[in-house]
Design a protein around this motif. Structure first.
Motif, short mmCIF file in Angstrom:
data_model
loop_
_atom_site.label_atom_id
_atom_site.label_comp_id
_atom_site.label_asym_id
_atom_site.label_seq_id
_atom_site.Cartn_x
_atom_site.Cartn_y
_atom_site.Cartn_z
N UNK A 191 0.81 -1.16 0.14
CA UNK A 191 -0.09 0.21 -0.05
C UNK A 191 0.95 1.10 0.16
N UNK A 192 2.02 1.26 0.78
CA UNK A 192 2.83 2.44 0.65
C UNK A 192 3.41 2.53 -0.71
N UNK A 193 4.04 1.51 -1.41
CA UNK A 193 4.27 1.66 -2.53
C UNK A 193 3.45 2.24 -3.43
N UNK A 194 2.09 1.51 -3.44
CA UNK A 194 1.22 2.34 -4.28
C UNK A 194 0.94 3.84 -4.09
N UNK A 195 0.92 4.26 -2.84
CA UNK A 195 0.76 5.41 -2.39
C UNK A 195 1.87 6.35 -3.07
N UNK A 196 3.30 5.91 -3.01
CA UNK A 196 4.32 6.57 -3.62
C UNK A 196 4.05 6.75 -5.13
N UNK A 197 3.67 5.67 -5.61
CA UNK A 197 3.57 5.77 -6.98
C UNK A 197 2.21 6.83 -7.51
N UNK A 198 1.21 6.97 -6.43
CA UNK A 198 -0.01 8.00 -6.72
C UNK A 198 0.78 9.14 -6.48
N UNK A 199 1.78 9.66 -5.50
CA UNK A 199 1.82 10.85 -5.40
C UNK A 199 3.04 11.28 -6.15
N UNK A 200 3.70 10.35 -7.18
CA UNK A 200 4.58 10.98 -8.05
C UNK A 200 3.55 11.05 -9.20
N UNK A 201 2.37 10.68 -9.48
CA UNK A 201 1.65 11.33 -10.52
C UNK A 201 0.82 12.52 -10.13
N UNK A 202 0.39 12.55 -8.93
CA UNK A 202 -0.66 13.76 -8.61
C UNK A 202 0.12 14.63 -7.60
N UNK A 203 1.03 14.72 -6.83
CA UNK A 203 1.37 15.66 -5.98
C UNK A 203 1.42 15.04 -4.53
N UNK A 204 2.19 15.60 -3.55
CA UNK A 204 2.16 15.42 -2.04
C UNK A 204 0.86 16.02 -1.32
N UNK A 205 -0.15 16.03 -1.86
CA UNK A 205 -1.06 16.81 -1.09
C UNK A 205 -1.34 16.13 0.26
N UNK A 206 -1.86 17.11 1.26
CA UNK A 206 -1.96 16.71 2.50
C UNK A 206 -2.92 15.55 2.80
N UNK A 207 -3.98 15.52 2.00
CA UNK A 207 -5.04 14.50 2.12
C UNK A 207 -4.58 12.77 1.96
N UNK B 179 -2.09 -6.19 16.50
CA UNK B 179 -1.24 -6.48 15.30
C UNK B 179 -0.58 -4.96 14.83
N UNK B 180 0.89 -5.31 14.66
CA UNK B 180 1.19 -3.82 14.09
C UNK B 180 0.68 -3.50 12.80
N UNK B 181 1.29 -2.15 12.53
CA UNK B 181 0.85 -1.66 11.20
C UNK B 181 2.23 -1.03 10.78
N UNK B 182 2.46 -1.03 9.73
CA UNK B 182 3.40 -0.38 9.06
C UNK B 182 3.52 1.00 8.43
N UNK B 183 4.40 1.79 9.11
CA UNK B 183 4.43 3.41 8.40
C UNK B 183 5.72 3.78 7.86
N UNK B 184 5.52 4.77 6.74
CA UNK B 184 6.56 5.21 6.32
C UNK B 184 6.64 6.71 6.73
N UNK B 185 7.58 7.23 7.34
CA UNK B 185 7.54 8.74 7.72
C UNK B 185 8.04 9.80 6.83
N UNK B 186 7.50 10.86 6.17
CA UNK B 186 8.01 11.87 5.65
C UNK B 186 7.70 13.23 6.07
N UNK B 187 8.33 14.01 5.49
CA UNK B 187 8.04 15.56 5.53
C UNK B 187 7.63 16.33 4.30
N UNK B 188 6.35 16.74 4.47
CA UNK B 188 5.93 17.70 3.41
C UNK B 188 6.46 18.81 3.41
N UNK B 189 7.36 19.47 2.44
CA UNK B 189 7.77 20.82 2.47
C UNK B 189 6.80 21.98 1.61
N UNK B 190 6.08 20.77 0.85
CA UNK B 190 4.96 21.55 0.05
C UNK B 190 4.24 20.53 -0.52
N UNK B 191 3.18 20.91 -1.32
CA UNK B 191 2.51 20.01 -2.32
C UNK B 191 3.14 19.37 -3.28
#
Length: 167
Positions: free
Chosen positions: A52-68, A94-106
């Motif tokens: 799911x994280x990899x899929x979200x990175x792919x989505x972000x790469x196409x759309x932008x790093x929007x807060x939502x 059960x644990x959940x996996x998180x990848x942490x980031x910092x949004x400097x902008x959209x």
């Protein structure tokens, strides 16, 4: 003791610049470390989170790093530390996996490291370290922006030659 970090490209598209960082004394970036630790994980739920994280990175790469697209308030107050993924149902015992980031902008995202957590992020000292590293990088970048040594230009982080980012 402050450590020197280097900002490195992960994915640069028309929509967004996705970066990571590497400590001067490390052999790989924080994002590479995350990918190597979790890409072949045996736990099915954590593996689903990873995919799911990899899929979200792919989505972000196409759309932008929007807060939502992120789970916000993952660090301390007044920083822009966020987590991927957003769409995980609460799990009991059960644990959940998180990848942490910092949004400097959209248009600019710095991906750090991550791990599994159960409950609050501050229950896991390693995750606390990852979020603190990201918050410190954001503070350092903002300092250098005020000094006109770093600029954010649409989807790029432009760092003047000779600048060492220390956190």
């Amino acid at each position: 003791m402050k450590k020197v970090v280097e900002i490195k490209d992960v994915i640069i598209t028309d929509a967004v610049g996705i970066y990571t960082f590497q400590f001067e004394d490390s052999l790989r970036t924080e994002f590479d470390d995350f990918m190597l630790r979790y890409r072949d994980i045996e736990d099915k739920l954590v593996r689903d989170d990873f995919n799911r994280i990899v899929a979200m990175i792919t989505k972000i790469s196409k759309t932008g790093a929007y807060e939502r697209l992120f789970r916000t308030n993952e660090g301390r107050m007044n920083d822009n530390v966020v987590a991927i993924p957003l769409d995980i149902l609460p799990r009991r015992n059960h644990d959940t996996l998180r990848l942490y980031c910092v949004r400097l902008s959209d248009r600019i995202l710095i991906i750090g490291n991550g791990g599994t957590k159960r409950g609050r992020y501050n229950d896991n000292p390693q995750i606390v370290k990852y979020t603190e590293d990201l918050a410190n990088i954001e503070r350092a970048i903002n300092y250098y922006i005020r000094q006109n040594k770093i600029s954010l230009e649409y989807n790029k982080i432009v760092i003047d030659e000779g600048i060492s980012i220390k956190i």
